[in-house]
Design an enzyme around this catalytic site. Structure first.
Site, mmCIF file in Angstrom:
data_model
loop_
_atom_site.group_PDB
_atom_site.id
_atom_site.type_symbol
_atom_site.label_atom_id
_atom_site.label_comp_id
_atom_site.label_asym_id
_atom_site.label_seq_id
_atom_site.Cartn_x
_atom_site.Cartn_y
_atom_site.Cartn_z
ATOM 1 N N ASP A 54 -12.157 -53.252 29.095
ATOM 2 C CA ASP A 54 -11.680 -52.487 27.945
ATOM 3 C C ASP A 54 -12.841 -52.352 26.966
ATOM 4 O OD1 ASP A 54 -10.535 -51.408 25.718
ATOM 5 O OD2 ASP A 54 -8.888 -52.849 25.573
ATOM 6 N N TYR B 12 -11.081 -37.624 15.831
ATOM 7 C CA TYR B 12 -12.034 -37.538 16.954
ATOM 8 C C TYR B 12 -13.398 -37.056 16.469
ATOM 9 C CZ TYR B 12 -13.678 -35.980 21.618
ATOM 10 O OH TYR B 12 -14.380 -35.780 22.789
ATOM 11 N N LYS C 249 -16.792 -39.255 16.699
ATOM 12 C CA LYS C 249 -17.965 -38.824 17.477
ATOM 13 C C LYS C 249 -19.171 -38.586 16.561
ATOM 14 C CE LYS C 249 -16.421 -38.590 21.843
ATOM 15 N NZ LYS C 249 -16.889 -39.525 22.881
HETATM 16 N N1 LIG Z 1 -13.494 -32.891 28.651
HETATM 17 C C1 LIG Z 1 -13.950 -32.348 27.520
HETATM 18 O O1 LIG Z 1 -13.642 -31.182 27.182
HETATM 19 C C2 LIG Z 1 -14.878 -33.130 26.623
HETATM 20 C C3 LIG Z 1 -15.555 -32.442 25.616
HETATM 21 C C4 LIG Z 1 -16.403 -33.142 24.785
HETATM 22 C C5 LIG Z 1 -16.585 -34.498 24.958
HETATM 23 N N2 LIG Z 1 -15.914 -35.146 25.926
HETATM 24 C C6 LIG Z 1 -16.123 -36.592 26.054
HETATM 25 O O2 LIG Z 1 -16.500 -36.881 27.385
HETATM 26 C C7 LIG Z 1 -16.039 -38.193 27.747
HETATM 27 C C8 LIG Z 1 -15.238 -38.108 29.033
HETATM 28 O O3 LIG Z 1 -14.119 -37.261 28.842
HETATM 29 P P1 LIG Z 1 -13.263 -36.687 30.071
HETATM 30 O O4 LIG Z 1 -12.832 -35.329 29.712
HETATM 31 O O5 LIG Z 1 -14.010 -36.907 31.328
HETATM 32 O O6 LIG Z 1 -11.951 -37.586 29.993
HETATM 33 P P2 LIG Z 1 -11.473 -38.811 30.921
HETATM 34 O O7 LIG Z 1 -11.479 -38.435 32.330
HETATM 35 O O8 LIG Z 1 -10.189 -39.299 30.314
HETATM 36 O O9 LIG Z 1 -12.604 -39.883 30.667
HETATM 37 C C9 LIG Z 1 -12.491 -40.874 29.684
HETATM 38 C C10 LIG Z 1 -13.022 -42.138 30.263
HETATM 39 O O10 LIG Z 1 -12.854 -43.202 29.295
HETATM 40 C C11 LIG Z 1 -12.325 -44.327 29.969
HETATM 41 N N3 LIG Z 1 -11.553 -45.123 29.025
HETATM 42 C C12 LIG Z 1 -10.479 -44.753 28.277
HETATM 43 N N4 LIG Z 1 -10.058 -45.776 27.529
HETATM 44 C C13 LIG Z 1 -10.889 -46.824 27.818
HETATM 45 C C14 LIG Z 1 -10.973 -48.146 27.359
HETATM 46 N N5 LIG Z 1 -10.147 -48.647 26.425
HETATM 47 N N6 LIG Z 1 -11.952 -48.935 27.868
HETATM 48 C C15 LIG Z 1 -12.791 -48.465 28.807
HETATM 49 N N7 LIG Z 1 -12.765 -47.210 29.263
HETATM 50 C C16 LIG Z 1 -11.824 -46.408 28.777
HETATM 51 C C17 LIG Z 1 -11.467 -43.786 31.067
HETATM 52 O O11 LIG Z 1 -11.324 -44.744 32.109
HETATM 53 P P3 LIG Z 1 -9.853 -45.276 32.543
HETATM 54 O O12 LIG Z 1 -9.044 -44.023 32.721
HETATM 55 O O13 LIG Z 1 -10.052 -46.071 33.773
HETATM 56 O O14 LIG Z 1 -9.381 -46.115 31.385
HETATM 57 C C18 LIG Z 1 -12.274 -42.571 31.523
HETATM 58 O O15 LIG Z 1 -13.199 -42.950 32.502
HETATM 59 C C19 LIG Z 1 -15.272 -38.713 26.533
HETATM 60 O O16 LIG Z 1 -16.135 -39.466 25.717
HETATM 61 C C20 LIG Z 1 -14.875 -37.425 25.813
HETATM 62 O O17 LIG Z 1 -14.672 -37.680 24.432
HETATM 63 C C21 LIG Z 1 -15.049 -34.509 26.777
#
Ligand SMILES: NC(=O)c1ccc[n+]([C@@H]2O[C@H](COP(=O)([O-])OP(=O)(O)OC[C@H]3O[C@@H](n4cnc5c(N)ncnc54)[C@H](OP(=O)(O)O)[C@@H]3O)[C@@H](O)[C@H]2O)c1
Length: 254
Positions: free
Chosen positions: A73, A162, A166
């Site tokens: 976590d 958020y 960030k």
């Molecule tokens: N997708 C977009 O449009 C977008 C745009 C800008 C920035 N981002 C950023 O890119 C990153 C990845 O986003 P994503 O879209 O790929 O979403 P995602 O698939 O939900 O990825 C989020 C990651 O964070 C992990 N996570 C969540 N809570 C956690 C915790 N308490 N401890 C450890 N790990 C934790 C999740 O792992 P588990 O599921 O195993 O907990 C998952 O691997 C994030 O930082 C997000 O803010 C995404």
């Protein structure tokens, strides 16, 4: 910069440098892990989704890569320490990537203290803990990359917590870059725009997804691989002189 080295006393003199990707089995994280595994002994951090992490690890191992998983976590000190301890089992830590994060769309008028605390813990406290452990443990000449979001700059409606978290992550990364520079360690940020992941589609209304895809110069959503490419750019030896920087991976949002 000094190249990643393995001490001569190491039982794995031929092994690749070690890397830790936190959130490394998520949408963007998995794309990053696939790239990082190509030249590192990789530890992938996950928290909620063990099945997803196991299946990624199986895929990467069957391609011949060295991969371990750690349940961690990242919002807790204990969890982050546990992840770094696991990563160091594979050798000197050369590379850390923070892909942990998440968001909702709470209206400002409906924001609760719990919403605020959760968003800051997930996106900012985790980043600060990861930066602290990286500053202590990444070896000289290593590289750290954190994922921010275009929200930090664009300030979209209903993203107050958020965007603030960030923006805080970006500020912390700039400070960290200065504190570790004397060891040749770089700390940089990738700022993705709307990226097509399962999580993004789960939390975002289809109409809003369409609007985001139309909102950049390329007129499409980013892919996780697009973002992983930006991360790899900052991890490459060509980026040795880049630190404290924010690299936009948005398809030209402005
Ligand atoms: N997708 C977009 O449009 C977008 C745009 C800008 C920035 N981002 C950023 O890119 C990153 C990845 O986003 P994503 O879209 O790929 O979403 P995602 O698939 O939900 O990825 C989020 C990651 O964070 C992990 N996570 C969540 N809570 C956690 C915790 N308490 N401890 C450890 N790990 C934790 C999740 O792992 P588990 O599921 O195993 O907990 C998952 O691997 C994030 O930082 C997000 O803010 C995404």
């Amino acid at each position: 910069m000094s190249e990643p080295t393995v001490p001569s006393s190491s039982p794995r003199p031929e092994s690749a440098p070690a890397a830790l990707v936190l959130g490394g089995a998520g949408g963007i994280g998995a794309a990053v892990s696939r790239r990082v595994a190509e030249n590192h002994a990789l530890t992938i951090g996950y928290h909620h989704h063990a099945d997803r992490a196991e299946s990624l690890a199986a895929e990467l191992r069957s391609a011949g890569h060295t991969v371990e998983l750690v349940e961690s976590d990242a919002t807790t000190e204990k969890g982050v320490i546990r992840a770094f301890d696991a990563a160091e089992q594979l050798g000197d830590l050369a590379t850390v990537v923070d892909c942990v994060g998440g968001w909702g769309y709470p209206r400002l008028t409906e924001l609760t203290q719990e919403d605020i605390d959760q968003a800051l813990a997930l996106n900012l406290r985790s980043a600060l803990l990861i930066l602290r452990e990286a500053a202590r443990r990444v070896h000289d000449g290593g590289k750290v990359v954190l994922l921010s979001s275009a929200a930090a700059e664009v300030a979209p409606p209903r993203q107050s917590t958020y965007a603030a978290a960030k923006a805080g992550l970006e500020a912390a990364a700039r400070v960290a870059a200065k504190e570790v520079a004397k060891r040749g360690v770089t700390v940089n940020v990738v700022r993705p725009g709307a990226t097509d992941t399962e999580f993004m589609r789960q939390v975002t209304a289809p109409r809003a997804v369409e609007a985001m895809a139309a909102g950049n110069a390329m007129k499409r959503l980013g892919t996780p691989e697009d973002v992983a490419g930006a991360v790899m750019t900052l991890l490459s030896p060509d980026a040795d002189w880049i630190t404290g920087a924010v690299l936009e991976a948005t398809g030209g949002l402005r």
